[in-house]
Design an enzyme around this catalytic site. Structure first.
Site, PDB file in Angstrom:
ATOM      1  N   THR A 298       0.550  -1.405  -0.319  1.00 45.48           N
ATOM      2  CA  THR A 298       0.257   0.023  -0.045  1.00 45.48           C
ATOM      3  C   THR A 298       0.707   1.172   0.046  1.00 45.48           C
ATOM      4  OG1 THR A 298      -1.656  -0.851   1.333  1.00 45.48           O
ATOM      5  CG2 THR A 298      -2.026   0.852   1.364  1.00 45.48           C
TER       6      THR A 298
ATOM      7  N   HIS B 221       0.540  -9.411  -5.226  1.00 43.87           N
ATOM      8  CA  HIS B 221       0.694  -9.982  -4.479  1.00 43.87           C
ATOM      9  C   HIS B 221       1.648 -11.203  -5.780  1.00 43.87           C
ATOM     10  CE1 HIS B 221       0.423  -8.104  -1.070  1.00 43.87           C
ATOM     11  NE2 HIS B 221      -0.915  -8.485  -0.931  1.00 43.87           N
TER      12      HIS B 221
ATOM     13  N   ASP C 160       9.903  -8.989   9.796  1.00 39.56           N
ATOM     14  CA  ASP C 160       9.261  -7.970   9.795  1.00 39.56           C
ATOM     15  C   ASP C 160       8.089  -8.070   9.246  1.00 39.56           C
ATOM     16  OD1 ASP C 160      11.018  -6.605  11.868  1.00 39.56           O
ATOM     17  OD2 ASP C 160      12.191  -5.731  10.180  1.00 39.56           O
TER      18      ASP C 160
ATOM     19  N   ALA D 277       6.966 -11.440   8.164  1.00 39.81           N
ATOM     20  CA  ALA D 277       6.037 -11.878   9.433  1.00 39.81           C
ATOM     21  C   ALA D 277       5.049 -11.589  10.626  1.00 39.81           C
ATOM     22  CB  ALA D 277       6.920 -13.563   9.506  1.00 39.81           C
TER      23      ALA D 277
END
Length: 297
Positions: free
Chosen positions: A39, A92, A115, A117
């Protein structure tokens, strides 16, 4: 790299929706794993394309997630076809799963996998599972939800899991597969890799570099306003316009922008688990990619 794109599928996405996509000159494809700054990069692209923080529509409408099964493919294609501005599309899917067109520019954002995860664990707890099942035609969850695995335990399991990266794209193997493929293509003129920590440390410089890669000219007096609009705090304030949740699958949109801090994953692991993580990533990716990705000496 020639060959038929690999098909990646999960309960709510299918990369086959890219087949036959009608590219236009200047299209930007943002290819990231979940919670790697997707984003954030969409917002940066929007600010560069429109030259103003006053976007003409909510960010998910301007930059749809093309693989997402929640929205009918034909509707997404029609919305993109109607856009008169330079398009920037979210996926993705790794680059080996989508068409690579010389008219388009592909941006892959990387974040330290630990990070990622941690953020993914928090994101999972913010999903409305019943709503997501309804939208994707899956069976509704039965009975009360199972107790969540504590974060530290879940992170250790994530490090140790053995899965097919093409089927579990948010696994450690899936993350390294995605980044390894992009790393191998990094010398192509229409492929750009961006590190999450570089966005954190020098947002102004990274935005200017991306503008140069995209061939976008920004008047000097506009830069401070655009960079401020892309800061984490400012984006959190505008969550209703920026969070990718047009179908209402998040329980709390404001929680989507949680912290964005780097290093939290390593801080949670004990020495033994961190050593296992190092050994696993060393077997999954080349040394130069890991040096660029980890940045810890």
């Amino acid at each position: 790299m020639p060959g038929t794109p690999i098909r990646y599928r999960s309960s709510d996405e299918d990369s086959a929706r890219w087949r036959g996509f009608p590219f236009r000159d200047g299209d930007i494809v943002i290819s990231t794993r979940s919670k790697n700054g997707t984003t954030w990069m969409q917002m940066i692209c929007a600010l560069l394309v429109f030259g103003t923080p006053d976007l003409p529509a909510p960010l998910p409408e301007l930059s749809p997630w093309l693989d997402w099964l929640v929205e009918p493919r034909d509707e997404v294609y029609a919305r993109l076809a109607a856009q008169p501005h330079r398009r920037f599309v979210k996926t993705h899917t790794p680059l080996d799963g989508i068409p690579l067109d010389d008219r388009a520019h592909y941006v892959v954002v990387a974040r330290h996998p630990l990070d990622m995860a941690v953020s993914l664990w928090h994101q999972s707890g913010n999903l409305d599972r019943e709503r997501l099942a309804e939208l994707t035609g899956q069976p509704a969850p039965q009975g009360p939800p199972a107790p969540r695995t504590p974060l530290v335990e879940a992170l250790g399991r994530w490090v140790d899991r053995e899965v097919d990266p093409r089927e579990e794209m948010d696994s450690l193997q899936g993350v390294m597969w995605h980044l390894g493929d992009a790393w191998a293509r990094r010398d192509r003129p229409n492929v750009t890799l961006v590190h999450y920590d570089d966005l954190v440390g020098d947002l102004d410089g990274q935005m200017r570099a991306l503008a140069g890669r995209f061939g976008i000219e920004v008047p000097a007096q506009r830069w401070p306003e655009l960079v401020e609009a892309a800061t984490f705090d400012r984006m959190r304030q505008r969550a209703d316009r920026l969070v990718p949740d047009p179908a209402g699958v998040l329980e709390d949109r404001s929680a989507f922008f949680r912290r964005g801090r780097s290093g939290q994953g390593r801080e949670l692991l004990d020495a033994a688990t961190l050593a296992r993580y190092r050994a696993r990533t060393a077997a999954l990716a080349p040394r130069d990619l890991l040096a660029w990705l980890h940045r810890d000496g």
